[in-house]
Scaffold this motif. Sequence first.
Motif, PDB file in Angstrom:
ATOM      1  N   GLY A  17       0.821  -1.214   0.000  1.00  0.00           N
ATOM      2  CA  GLY A  17       0.000   0.000   0.000  1.00  0.00           C
ATOM      3  C   GLY A  17       0.851   1.258   0.000  1.00  0.00           C
ATOM      4  N   VAL A  18       1.908   1.259   0.800  1.00  0.00           N
ATOM      5  CA  VAL A  18       2.815   2.413   0.839  1.00  0.00           C
ATOM      6  C   VAL A  18       3.472   2.605  -0.528  1.00  0.00           C
ATOM      7  CG1 VAL A  18       4.969   3.297   1.800  1.00  0.00           C
ATOM      8  CG2 VAL A  18       3.276   2.266   3.310  1.00  0.00           C
ATOM      9  N   LEU A  19       3.975   1.484  -1.081  1.00  0.00           N
ATOM     10  CA  LEU A  19       4.682   1.586  -2.364  1.00  0.00           C
ATOM     11  C   LEU A  19       3.719   2.024  -3.470  1.00  0.00           C
ATOM     12  CD1 LEU A  19       6.969  -1.587  -2.140  1.00  0.00           C
ATOM     13  CD2 LEU A  19       7.561   0.791  -1.616  1.00  0.00           C
ATOM     14  N   GLY A  20       2.517   1.475  -3.460  1.00  0.00           N
ATOM     15  CA  GLY A  20       1.521   1.869  -4.461  1.00  0.00           C
ATOM     16  C   GLY A  20       1.150   3.340  -4.316  1.00  0.00           C
ATOM     17  N   SER A  21       1.096   3.821  -3.087  1.00  0.00           N
ATOM     18  CA  SER A  21       0.771   5.235  -2.858  1.00  0.00           C
ATOM     19  C   SER A  21       1.887   6.135  -3.381  1.00  0.00           C
ATOM     20  CB  SER A  21       0.565   5.490  -1.358  1.00  0.00           C
ATOM     21  OG  SER A  21      -0.487   4.675  -0.865  1.00  0.00           O
ATOM     22  N   ILE A  22       3.131   5.713  -3.147  1.00  0.00           N
ATOM     23  CA  ILE A  22       4.260   6.505  -3.659  1.00  0.00           C
ATOM     24  C   ILE A  22       4.241   6.497  -5.192  1.00  0.00           C
ATOM     25  CG2 ILE A  22       6.784   6.623  -3.828  1.00  0.00           C
ATOM     26  CD1 ILE A  22       6.890   5.446  -0.957  1.00  0.00           C
ATOM     27  N   ASP A  23       3.988   5.325  -5.758  1.00  0.00           N
ATOM     28  CA  ASP A  23       3.938   5.210  -7.219  1.00  0.00           C
ATOM     29  C   ASP A  23       2.863   6.140  -7.799  1.00  0.00           C
ATOM     30  OD1 ASP A  23       5.239   3.642  -9.358  1.00  0.00           O
ATOM     31  OD2 ASP A  23       3.186   3.004  -9.796  1.00  0.00           O
ATOM     32  N   THR A  24       1.723   6.182  -7.124  1.00  0.00           N
ATOM     33  CA  THR A  24       0.631   7.057  -7.568  1.00  0.00           C
ATOM     34  C   THR A  24       1.038   8.520  -7.454  1.00  0.00           C
ATOM     35  OG1 THR A  24      -0.850   5.388  -6.647  1.00  0.00           O
ATOM     36  CG2 THR A  24      -1.862   7.458  -7.319  1.00  0.00           C
ATOM     37  N   ALA A  25       1.696   8.859  -6.344  1.00  0.00           N
ATOM     38  CA  ALA A  25       2.121  10.245  -6.126  1.00  0.00           C
ATOM     39  C   ALA A  25       3.103  10.698  -7.205  1.00  0.00           C
ATOM     40  CB  ALA A  25       2.763  10.378  -4.743  1.00  0.00           C
ATOM     41  N   LEU A  26       4.035   9.821  -7.557  1.00  0.00           N
ATOM     42  CA  LEU A  26       5.030  10.188  -8.576  1.00  0.00           C
ATOM     43  C   LEU A  26       4.335  10.551  -9.884  1.00  0.00           C
ATOM     44  CD1 LEU A  26       7.668   7.385  -7.852  1.00  0.00           C
ATOM     45  CD2 LEU A  26       7.936   9.837  -7.394  1.00  0.00           C
ATOM     46  N   LYS A  27       3.273   9.807 -10.198  1.00  0.00           N
ATOM     47  CA  LYS A  27       2.539  10.077 -11.437  1.00  0.00           C
ATOM     48  C   LYS A  27       1.713  11.356 -11.282  1.00  0.00           C
ATOM     49  CE  LYS A  27       2.580   5.286 -12.952  1.00  0.00           C
ATOM     50  NZ  LYS A  27       3.735   4.889 -12.102  1.00  0.00           N
ATOM     51  N   ALA A  28       0.999  11.479 -10.161  1.00  0.00           N
ATOM     52  CA  ALA A  28       0.124  12.644  -9.955  1.00  0.00           C
ATOM     53  C   ALA A  28       0.940  13.936  -9.931  1.00  0.00           C
ATOM     54  CB  ALA A  28      -0.650  12.481  -8.647  1.00  0.00           C
ATOM     55  N   LEU A  29       2.158  13.850  -9.417  1.00  0.00           N
ATOM     56  CA  LEU A  29       2.988  15.058  -9.276  1.00  0.00           C
ATOM     57  C   LEU A  29       3.946  15.247 -10.457  1.00  0.00           C
ATOM     58  CD1 LEU A  29       3.882  14.674  -5.470  1.00  0.00           C
ATOM     59  CD2 LEU A  29       2.328  16.364  -6.472  1.00  0.00           C
TER      60      LEU A  29
END
Length: 404
Positions: free
Chosen positions: A368-380
């Motif tokens: 979940g943490v890694l998926g959240s970071i992955d999502t953030a990298l894309k969103a940002l």
Amino acid sequence: MSLAQGRHYLAIPGPSVVPDRVLNAMHQPAPNIYEGALIDMVAGLIPDLKAVGRTKHSAAIYIANGHGTWEAAISNTLAAGDKVLVVASSHFALGWAGLAEKLGIKVDVIDFGKQPNFDLGCIEAALRADVNHEIKAVLTTHVDTSTSYKTDIAALRGVIDAADHPALFMVDCIASLGCDRFEMDEWGVDLMITACQKGLMTPPGMGFVFFNEKAATARKKLDRVSPYWDWSDRIEPEIFSNYFFGTAPTHHLLGLREALNMINEEGLEQVWDRHKRLSVAVHAAVDAWGQGEGAMRLNIADPAERSSAVTSVRIGAPDGTRLRKWVTDNAGVTLGIGLGMAASNDPAWHGFFRIGHMGHVNAQMVLGVLGSIDTALKALDIPHGPNAMAKATQSLSLGAFTSG
Ligand SMILES: *Cc1c(COP(=O)(O)O)cnc(C)c1O
């Protein structure tokens, strides 16, 4: 719109996640501190604590955080004017050194910096140069929580022995105990400190000092020890309150008892393996994000020197802070700040973050943490290499594995 509602995950390197079982064990009316269940329970707690520290020697409990155990360790073994050698992998050993200095100890520091790589030869040379044995103790951290560097404690013991130096060997395991394999007796550690709020999964407020006969002898040679920190009565209490030099931390003890039950049920070796496997998945993801245009890097390059409890990441300012803010606001997970990597008023401070994966953590939490970071990298729109999640899940799916 935010997707942060739901159970928040504090993925910082301490305090760590408190298990519901621990919280429930603490949810009790005040227990009697003069007779009954609590008294028997604490007597049984000590052997279980020693088992996690892998020592058959003594353990003293303090109502204190980790900083308190730094002071307890020094107060029981050294006198003002004594000298110590601090071998540092940045922030936390330097903090211990600073505290020692304030207690009047002369401190020699060898600091291997923010991306440490211990030069054992240089440590051995410093010990050999001390022909009169003025150095009374060698202090270090097992895992430095700022750099996430894991010191090879057995190798450092080897260096002290090779120099035939009689100094006490004192190790801070506050970040690592119950996460990274640590063998106090086998590795020749004379004194080890830890606190309850990281691998031991209990809310902050208790600290522990483990020590062998050699350290006990050093205590006996001192003319005077600050009464609160003195471990003598704490390890051989004539009355229950002597364990704590006053009122017991009742609910912390109840919580710790349950946390140790959980460790015993899983098995310490299993606990270490779980941490190792989860951390390897984190490292695989960070490595993948750093491919191509990606600026992300693991702070510790050598896998053997990485901790299983915490991972320090370099990403470049201001993306560390942007990323942390995004995942807190949008995904319900809080990452650690880049402690000690740059001054807090330096713009570079925003270029780091840490992932805590210590204690009560499992695969879905880490994913979940890694998926959240992955999502953030894309969103940002932060440039990053592909396939990080695939790398992480691949690493978790590999069964063949031994802890180290
Ligand atoms: C957390 C930590 C400390 C400090 O512990 P406190 O409970 O915050 O006083 C010291 N050393 C290491 C290695 C730590 O991880």
